[in-house]
Design a protein around this motif. Structure first.
Motif, PDB file in Angstrom:
ATOM      1  N   THR A   1      -8.665 -20.715  34.240  1.00  0.00           N
ATOM      2  CA  THR A   1      -7.601 -20.955  33.274  1.00  0.00           C
ATOM      3  C   THR A   1      -8.157 -21.558  31.996  1.00  0.00           C
ATOM      4  O   THR A   1      -7.449 -21.642  30.998  1.00  0.00           O
ATOM      5  N   GLY A   2      -9.400 -21.982  32.015  1.00  0.00           N
ATOM      6  CA  GLY A   2     -10.013 -22.608  30.840  1.00  0.00           C
ATOM      7  C   GLY A   2     -10.061 -21.678  29.647  1.00  0.00           C
ATOM      8  O   GLY A   2      -9.769 -22.081  28.516  1.00  0.00           O
ATOM      9  N   ALA A   3     -10.443 -20.435  29.869  1.00  0.00           N
ATOM     10  CA  ALA A   3     -10.541 -19.477  28.760  1.00  0.00           C
ATOM     11  C   ALA A   3      -9.160 -19.158  28.199  1.00  0.00           C
ATOM     12  O   ALA A   3      -8.995 -19.029  26.986  1.00  0.00           O
ATOM     13  N   VAL A   4      -8.168 -19.038  29.080  1.00  0.00           N
ATOM     14  CA  VAL A   4      -6.807 -18.748  28.611  1.00  0.00           C
ATOM     15  C   VAL A   4      -6.292 -19.920  27.782  1.00  0.00           C
ATOM     16  O   VAL A   4      -5.698 -19.724  26.713  1.00  0.00           O
ATOM     17  N   GLU A   5      -6.541 -21.125  28.264  1.00  0.00           N
ATOM     18  CA  GLU A   5      -6.091 -22.307  27.531  1.00  0.00           C
ATOM     19  C   GLU A   5      -6.799 -22.415  26.185  1.00  0.00           C
ATOM     20  O   GLU A   5      -6.185 -22.723  25.164  1.00  0.00           O
ATOM     21  N   GLU A   6      -8.090 -22.129  26.163  1.00  0.00           N
ATOM     22  CA  GLU A   6      -8.845 -22.193  24.914  1.00  0.00           C
ATOM     23  C   GLU A   6      -8.319 -21.184  23.898  1.00  0.00           C
ATOM     24  O   GLU A   6      -8.140 -21.501  22.726  1.00  0.00           O
ATOM     25  N   ARG A   7      -8.050 -19.963  24.350  1.00  0.00           N
ATOM     26  CA  ARG A   7      -7.498 -18.945  23.439  1.00  0.00           C
ATOM     27  C   ARG A   7      -6.125 -19.368  22.928  1.00  0.00           C
ATOM     28  O   ARG A   7      -5.800 -19.182  21.756  1.00  0.00           O
ATOM     29  N   ALA A   8      -5.293 -19.916  23.802  1.00  0.00           N
ATOM     30  CA  ALA A   8      -3.958 -20.347  23.384  1.00  0.00           C
ATOM     31  C   ALA A   8      -4.054 -21.455  22.342  1.00  0.00           C
ATOM     32  O   ALA A   8      -3.285 -21.473  21.377  1.00  0.00           O
TER      33      ALA A   8
ATOM     34  N   TYR B   1      -6.676 -22.175  20.180  1.00  0.00           N
ATOM     35  CA  TYR B   1      -7.299 -21.813  18.906  1.00  0.00           C
ATOM     36  C   TYR B   1      -6.640 -20.624  18.215  1.00  0.00           C
ATOM     37  O   TYR B   1      -6.550 -20.613  16.995  1.00  0.00           O
ATOM     38  N   GLU B   2      -6.191 -19.651  18.950  1.00  0.00           N
ATOM     39  CA  GLU B   2      -5.611 -18.477  18.316  1.00  0.00           C
ATOM     40  C   GLU B   2      -4.109 -18.610  18.096  1.00  0.00           C
ATOM     41  O   GLU B   2      -3.573 -18.085  17.131  1.00  0.00           O
ATOM     42  N   LEU B   3      -3.419 -19.300  18.989  1.00  0.00           N
ATOM     43  CA  LEU B   3      -1.962 -19.411  18.893  1.00  0.00           C
ATOM     44  C   LEU B   3      -1.496 -20.814  18.517  1.00  0.00           C
ATOM     45  O   LEU B   3      -0.303 -21.068  18.423  1.00  0.00           O
ATOM     46  N   SER B   4      -2.434 -21.746  18.352  1.00  0.00           N
ATOM     47  CA  SER B   4      -2.136 -23.135  17.977  1.00  0.00           C
ATOM     48  C   SER B   4      -1.158 -23.788  18.938  1.00  0.00           C
ATOM     49  O   SER B   4      -0.248 -24.505  18.524  1.00  0.00           O
ATOM     50  N   MET B   5      -1.299 -23.549  20.213  1.00  0.00           N
ATOM     51  CA  MET B   5      -0.413 -24.139  21.208  1.00  0.00           C
ATOM     52  C   MET B   5      -0.986 -25.473  21.667  1.00  0.00           C
ATOM     53  O   MET B   5      -2.191 -25.684  21.657  1.00  0.00           O
ATOM     54  N   ILE B   6      -0.094 -26.376  22.046  1.00  0.00           N
ATOM     55  CA  ILE B   6      -0.512 -27.667  22.579  1.00  0.00           C
ATOM     56  C   ILE B   6       0.230 -27.924  23.879  1.00  0.00           C
ATOM     57  O   ILE B   6       1.265 -27.331  24.154  1.00  0.00           O
ATOM     58  N   LYS B   7      -0.332 -28.834  24.687  1.00  0.00           N
ATOM     59  CA  LYS B   7       0.289 -29.185  25.963  1.00  0.00           C
ATOM     60  C   LYS B   7       1.461 -30.127  25.718  1.00  0.00           C
ATOM     61  O   LYS B   7       1.575 -30.763  24.671  1.00  0.00           O
ATOM     62  N   GLN B   8       2.298 -30.235  26.728  1.00  0.00           N
ATOM     63  CA  GLN B   8       3.428 -31.145  26.644  1.00  0.00           C
ATOM     64  C   GLN B   8       2.886 -32.571  26.624  1.00  0.00           C
ATOM     65  O   GLN B   8       1.922 -32.897  27.320  1.00  0.00           O
ATOM     66  N   ASN B   9       3.503 -33.437  25.804  1.00  0.00           N
ATOM     67  CA  ASN B   9       3.114 -34.835  25.630  1.00  0.00           C
ATOM     68  C   ASN B   9       1.700 -34.971  25.071  1.00  0.00           C
ATOM     69  O   ASN B   9       1.011 -35.940  25.337  1.00  0.00           O
ATOM     70  N   GLU B  10       1.249 -33.994  24.292  1.00  0.00           N
ATOM     71  CA  GLU B  10      -0.073 -34.043  23.681  1.00  0.00           C
ATOM     72  C   GLU B  10       0.123 -34.183  22.180  1.00  0.00           C
ATOM     73  O   GLU B  10       1.033 -33.605  21.599  1.00  0.00           O
ATOM     74  N   ILE B  11      -0.731 -34.939  21.536  1.00  0.00           N
ATOM     75  CA  ILE B  11      -0.629 -35.157  20.094  1.00  0.00           C
ATOM     76  C   ILE B  11      -1.594 -34.203  19.400  1.00  0.00           C
ATOM     77  O   ILE B  11      -2.766 -34.122  19.753  1.00  0.00           O
ATOM     78  N   PHE B  12      -1.093 -33.499  18.396  1.00  0.00           N
ATOM     79  CA  PHE B  12      -1.898 -32.547  17.631  1.00  0.00           C
ATOM     80  C   PHE B  12      -2.211 -33.170  16.282  1.00  0.00           C
ATOM     81  O   PHE B  12      -1.331 -33.561  15.542  1.00  0.00           O
ATOM     82  N   VAL B  13      -3.499 -33.265  15.958  1.00  0.00           N
ATOM     83  CA  VAL B  13      -3.927 -33.815  14.681  1.00  0.00           C
ATOM     84  C   VAL B  13      -4.742 -32.746  13.979  1.00  0.00           C
ATOM     85  O   VAL B  13      -5.673 -32.182  14.557  1.00  0.00           O
ATOM     86  N   GLN B  14      -4.406 -32.476  12.727  1.00  0.00           N
ATOM     87  CA  GLN B  14      -5.152 -31.491  11.953  1.00  0.00           C
ATOM     88  C   GLN B  14      -5.646 -32.164  10.688  1.00  0.00           C
ATOM     89  O   GLN B  14      -4.871 -32.751   9.935  1.00  0.00           O
ATOM     90  N   ILE B  15      -6.948 -32.056  10.456  1.00  0.00           N
ATOM     91  CA  ILE B  15      -7.554 -32.645   9.266  1.00  0.00           C
ATOM     92  C   ILE B  15      -7.789 -31.517   8.269  1.00  0.00           C
ATOM     93  O   ILE B  15      -8.477 -30.551   8.570  1.00  0.00           O
ATOM     94  N   VAL B  16      -7.194 -31.679   7.098  1.00  0.00           N
ATOM     95  CA  VAL B  16      -7.302 -30.660   6.064  1.00  0.00           C
ATOM     96  C   VAL B  16      -8.220 -31.200   4.983  1.00  0.00           C
ATOM     97  O   VAL B  16      -8.029 -32.307   4.482  1.00  0.00           O
ATOM     98  N   GLY B  17      -9.228 -30.411   4.625  1.00  0.00           N
ATOM     99  CA  GLY B  17     -10.162 -30.814   3.582  1.00  0.00           C
ATOM    100  C   GLY B  17      -9.558 -30.681   2.195  1.00  0.00           C
ATOM    101  O   GLY B  17      -8.478 -30.111   2.011  1.00  0.00           O
ATOM    102  N   LYS B  18     -10.277 -31.175   1.207  1.00  0.00           N
ATOM    103  CA  LYS B  18      -9.804 -31.085  -0.170  1.00  0.00           C
ATOM    104  C   LYS B  18      -9.726 -29.624  -0.584  1.00  0.00           C
ATOM    105  O   LYS B  18     -10.599 -28.836  -0.290  1.00  0.00           O
ATOM    106  N   GLY B  19      -8.683 -29.264  -1.281  1.00  0.00           N
ATOM    107  CA  GLY B  19      -8.525 -27.907  -1.785  1.00  0.00           C
ATOM    108  C   GLY B  19      -8.062 -26.907  -0.739  1.00  0.00           C
ATOM    109  O   GLY B  19      -7.979 -25.725  -1.007  1.00  0.00           O
TER     110      GLY B  19
END
Length: 109
Positions: A64-71, A73-91
């Motif tokens: 299930t690791g590969a399926v979870e990894e694809r979900a 990175y490709e679909l931007s899915m997160i687990k329940q009760n998980e915090i998603f942090v995205q760091i956006v660079g300048k520009g």
């Protein structure tokens, strides 16, 4: 004597023609060798690609690791009760819309 020399030179050139330019001549053999080397390189690339795809297919079937990894990175899915942090660079603009809904404003009278 000059005629014999010219005749022998002509015969020598006539004999050399098939060796260099004929059906099985050296130039054609060299060209075929280059084609064979190119085909070997292409086959090596395809073998590597197929091995990678085979590994990925086995991973998707067995774990299930590969399926979870694809979900993630490709679909931007997160687990329940998980915090998603995205760091956006300048520009750079944020690629994803905010995941948490904004709190509703109280109605104004």
């Amino acid at each position: 004597m000059r005629l014999i020399t010219l005749a022998l030179a002509f015969l020598l050139l006539l004999i050399q023609y098939p060796l260099w330019l004929g059906k099985g001549g050296w130039l054609r053999v060299k060209d075929f060798e280059a084609q064979v080397n190119e085909a070997h390189k292409k086959n090596a690339e395809l073998i590597a690609r197929n091995a990678k795809l085979d590994s990925e297919v086995r991973d998707l079937k067995d774990g299930t690791g590969a399926v979870e990894e694809r979900a993630r990175y490709e679909l931007s899915m997160i687990k329940q009760n998980e915090i998603f942090v995205q760091i956006v660079g300048k520009g750079q603009a944020a690629a994803l819309a905010p995941l948490a809904p904004k709190p509703a404003e109280p109605p104004q009278h």
